[in-house]
Design an enzyme around this catalytic site. Structure first.
Site, PDB file in Angstrom:
ATOM      1  N   MET A  93       0.772  -1.195   0.088  1.00  0.00           N
ATOM      2  CA  MET A  93       0.119  -0.121  -0.102  1.00  0.00           C
ATOM      3  C   MET A  93       0.949   1.195   0.008  1.00  0.00           C
ATOM      4  SD  MET A  93      -3.253  -1.098  -0.358  1.00  0.00           S
ATOM      5  CE  MET A  93      -3.974   0.015   0.162  1.00  0.00           C
ATOM      6  N   HIS A 112      -3.417  -4.730 -10.106  1.00  0.00           N
ATOM      7  CA  HIS A 112      -4.461  -3.987  -9.500  1.00  0.00           C
ATOM      8  C   HIS A 112      -5.994  -4.428  -9.938  1.00  0.00           C
ATOM      9  CE1 HIS A 112      -6.152   0.245  -8.720  1.00  0.00           C
ATOM     10  NE2 HIS A 112      -6.936   0.114  -9.975  1.00  0.00           N
ATOM     11  N   GLY A 146       4.028   6.628 -11.896  1.00  0.00           N
ATOM     12  CA  GLY A 146       2.764   7.151 -11.521  1.00  0.00           C
ATOM     13  C   GLY A 146       1.902   6.058 -10.534  1.00  0.00           C
ATOM     14  N   ASP A 148      -0.336   3.320 -10.758  1.00  0.00           N
ATOM     15  CA  ASP A 148      -0.876   2.448 -11.709  1.00  0.00           C
ATOM     16  C   ASP A 148      -1.068   2.830 -13.041  1.00  0.00           C
ATOM     17  OD1 ASP A 148      -1.755   0.747  -9.043  1.00  0.00           O
ATOM     18  OD2 ASP A 148      -3.537   1.971  -8.764  1.00  0.00           O
ATOM     19  N   GLU A 177      -7.267 -12.155 -10.158  1.00  0.00           N
ATOM     20  CA  GLU A 177      -5.897 -11.719  -9.706  1.00  0.00           C
ATOM     21  C   GLU A 177      -4.928 -12.716  -9.890  1.00  0.00           C
ATOM     22  OE1 GLU A 177      -5.597  -8.933  -6.994  1.00  0.00           O
ATOM     23  OE2 GLU A 177      -7.545  -8.146  -7.261  1.00  0.00           O
TER      24      GLU A 177
END
Ligand code: GRF
Length: 206
Positions: A93, A112, A146, A148, A177
């Site tokens: 995170m 993501h 940046g 994502d 995922e």
């Protein structure tokens, strides 16, 4: 690429993607070794999963460092000590800063829970629901400066159903995922990901 691929996984929480990678390695579906799992949160459940699998864990708490660069330098030290080929962010995170990017450019992946460039940042599943999307999914991408925004490696779509809430949609995406992340790492380990500007070409297997 030397075999098996040496991976580090950076985590902050639950660690289900880490578990998917561990399971794929144990099943020999992935020729890789997780050299270290690094968490910025001491209570991350991912650490328990790693220990259970006999993987070395390291807690490097970002909050004890005054400067983010110093925190990242500590992480780099650990990654270099383990001669890591690939860094996998799995529910990590924090935004990766310049020190780590400089050392590992093109060798850091993230997963993501949305079809980027739609819904970057936090609460991607809720963003998709609130927007009224009929389709969402997940994206594995290389990490750049940046949030994502890096070159896309794999995307998998899932339908957004009429009665979905955040939990049901997240669960459906999460299932994908786990497969997509393992597949992306496998392609990397086989030297089949060719970065061309912001595009990733997947070359055919030899
Ligand atoms: C996943 O949904 C991932 O896409 C996002 O954070 C979540 C982490 O889940 N970046 P877990 O810790 O791997 O279970």
């Amino acid at each position: 690429m030397a075999k098996p691929l040496k991976i580090a996984v950076l985590v902050s929480g639950r660690g289900s993607n880490l578990q998917a990678i561990i399971d794929a390695i144990q099943k020999q579906a992935l020729d890789a070794k997780i050299e270290v799992v690094i968490s910025n949160k001491p209570d991350a459940f991912a650490l328990e999963r790693a220990k259970k699998a006999g993987i070395e864990v390291l807690v490097i708490e970002d909050k004890i460092f005054k400067a983010k660069d110093d925190y990242e330098k500590e992480i780099i030290k650990a990654l270099k000590a383990k001669k890591v080929d690939l860094v996998c962010l799995a529910g990590y995170m924090k935004i990766v800063g310049h020190p780590i990017l400089r050392e590992f450019k093109g060798r850091i992946m993230n997963i993501h829970p949305a079809l980027l460039p739609s819904f970057p940042g936090l609460h991607a599943q809720k963003q998709a629901l609130d927007y009224g999307s009929k389709v969402s999914g997940c994206t594995v991408h290389f990490v750049d400066e940046g949030t994502d925004t890096g070159p896309i490696i794999i995307q998998t779509s899932v339908p957004v159903l009429e009665h979905d809430d955040c939990d049901t949609l997240s669960e459906r995406i999460l299932e994908q995922e786990h497969k997509a992340y393992v597949e992306a790492i496998k392609l990397f380990s086989e030297g089949r990901l060719k970065l061309m500007g912001r595009k990733v070409q997947i070359t055919s297997a030899h």
